[in-house]
Write a protein that holds these residues in place. Structure first.
Motif, mmCIF file in Angstrom:
data_model
loop_
_atom_site.group_PDB
_atom_site.id
_atom_site.type_symbol
_atom_site.label_atom_id
_atom_site.label_comp_id
_atom_site.label_asym_id
_atom_site.label_seq_id
_atom_site.Cartn_x
_atom_site.Cartn_y
_atom_site.Cartn_z
ATOM 1 N N UNK A 1 12.059 2.490 -7.872
ATOM 2 C CA UNK A 1 12.380 3.637 -7.026
ATOM 3 C C UNK A 1 12.463 3.188 -5.565
ATOM 4 N N UNK A 2 13.379 3.760 -4.802
ATOM 5 C CA UNK A 2 13.437 3.537 -3.363
ATOM 6 C C UNK A 2 13.637 2.093 -2.940
ATOM 7 N N UNK A 3 14.373 1.327 -3.733
ATOM 8 C CA UNK A 3 14.644 -0.060 -3.377
ATOM 9 C C UNK A 3 13.627 -1.059 -3.911
ATOM 10 N N UNK A 4 12.596 -0.570 -4.570
ATOM 11 C CA UNK A 4 11.616 -1.495 -5.172
ATOM 12 C C UNK A 4 12.173 -1.979 -6.517
ATOM 13 N N UNK A 5 12.290 -3.296 -6.678
ATOM 14 C CA UNK A 5 12.936 -3.801 -7.890
ATOM 15 C C UNK A 5 12.095 -3.617 -9.145
ATOM 16 N N UNK A 6 12.800 -3.672 -10.254
ATOM 17 C CA UNK A 6 12.150 -3.723 -11.568
ATOM 18 C C UNK A 6 12.834 -4.830 -12.342
ATOM 19 N N UNK A 7 12.175 -5.300 -13.354
ATOM 20 C CA UNK A 7 12.705 -6.385 -14.176
ATOM 21 C C UNK A 7 14.133 -6.048 -14.607
ATOM 22 N N UNK A 8 15.043 -7.001 -14.410
ATOM 23 C CA UNK A 8 16.435 -6.810 -14.798
ATOM 24 C C UNK A 8 17.356 -6.409 -13.661
ATOM 25 N N UNK A 9 16.810 -6.009 -12.517
ATOM 26 C CA UNK A 9 17.650 -5.657 -11.363
ATOM 27 C C UNK A 9 18.357 -6.894 -10.819
ATOM 28 N N UNK B 1 0.811 -1.220 0.000
ATOM 29 C CA UNK B 1 0.000 0.000 0.000
ATOM 30 C C UNK B 1 0.847 1.275 0.000
ATOM 31 N N UNK B 2 1.935 1.288 0.730
ATOM 32 C CA UNK B 2 2.760 2.490 0.854
ATOM 33 C C UNK B 2 4.128 2.314 0.184
ATOM 34 N N UNK B 3 4.242 1.319 -0.675
ATOM 35 C CA UNK B 3 5.520 1.047 -1.350
ATOM 36 C C UNK B 3 5.797 2.109 -2.417
ATOM 37 N N UNK B 4 7.080 2.368 -2.661
ATOM 38 C CA UNK B 4 7.421 3.306 -3.744
ATOM 39 C C UNK B 4 7.092 2.702 -5.111
ATOM 40 N N UNK B 5 7.148 3.514 -6.121
ATOM 41 C CA UNK B 5 6.922 3.037 -7.483
ATOM 42 C C UNK B 5 7.999 2.025 -7.866
ATOM 43 N N UNK B 6 7.695 1.171 -8.806
ATOM 44 C CA UNK B 6 8.653 0.180 -9.304
ATOM 45 C C UNK B 6 9.905 0.899 -9.787
ATOM 46 N N UNK C 1 19.364 -9.752 -8.282
ATOM 47 C CA UNK C 1 18.491 -10.554 -7.409
ATOM 48 C C UNK C 1 18.528 -10.064 -5.965
ATOM 49 N N UNK C 2 19.643 -9.486 -5.553
ATOM 50 C CA UNK C 2 19.735 -8.939 -4.195
ATOM 51 C C UNK C 2 18.716 -7.852 -3.935
ATOM 52 N N UNK C 3 18.414 -7.043 -4.941
ATOM 53 C CA UNK C 3 17.405 -5.981 -4.806
ATOM 54 C C UNK C 3 16.035 -6.613 -4.561
ATOM 55 N N UNK C 4 15.739 -7.671 -5.292
ATOM 56 C CA UNK C 4 14.468 -8.383 -5.122
ATOM 57 C C UNK C 4 14.363 -8.969 -3.721
ATOM 58 N N UNK C 5 15.412 -9.631 -3.267
ATOM 59 C CA UNK C 5 15.392 -10.277 -1.952
ATOM 60 C C UNK C 5 15.209 -9.260 -0.837
ATOM 61 N N UNK C 6 15.945 -8.160 -0.902
ATOM 62 C CA UNK C 6 15.800 -7.124 0.133
ATOM 63 C C UNK C 6 14.375 -6.584 0.160
ATOM 64 N N UNK C 7 13.811 -6.377 -1.014
ATOM 65 C CA UNK C 7 12.458 -5.836 -1.081
ATOM 66 C C UNK C 7 11.433 -6.808 -0.502
#
Length: 129
Positions: free
Chosen positions: A95-103, A88-93, A105-111
């Motif tokens: 931005x701010x640590x929220x992963x996007x396709x191609x990032x 609900x309060x997450x940043x846009x894909x 895998x560490x970014x995904x795991x942290x998120x």
């Protein structure tokens, strides 16, 4: 004749809200092949790996058996519920640590940890209002 749980799950996977991964925004024209059971979400492969890294059970759309209770849970919740409640309060894909396709895998795991374990962006369900 009643539809089998497997057929119902496949139909849910192809519904428009479930074609976009709730965590990273990856789009799948034909639906994702993995479901995170704990959070009732249809997820991309990177998010599946991230969920599994923190012991969230995931099941394959085609290689697993399904029951009517699981179908009901996915009908009731699914990706829209995750976006409304867990994100609900997450940043846009992207931005701010929220992963996007191609990032990485560490970014995904942290998120995934921030969202589901720490409940960083959580909001009580308002029923979709």
């Amino acid at each position: 004749m009643a539809i089998s749980p497997e057929a119902a799950i496949k139909k849910l996977a192809r519904s428009p809200p479930n074609l976009t991964c709730p965590n990273c925004g990856t789009y799948s024209k034909y639906g994702f092949t993995t479901i995170c059971i704990k959070y009732h979400t249809f997820v991309c492969n990177a998010c599946k790996s991230s969920h599994q890294a923190v012991s969230h059970r995931c099941k394959s759309l085609t290689m697993s058996s399904w029951d009517h209770g699981e179908v009901l849970a996915l009908q009731t919740k699914g990706n829209d519920y995750a976006r409304r409640v867990w994100l609900a309060y997450a940043p846009e894909v992207g931005v701010g640590g929220r992963p996007r396709e191609g990032d990485d895998i560490g970014v995904f795991k942290r998120f995934v940890v921030e969202v589901y374990e720490k409940r960083r962006y959580y909001k009580e369900d308002d029923g979709g209002a």
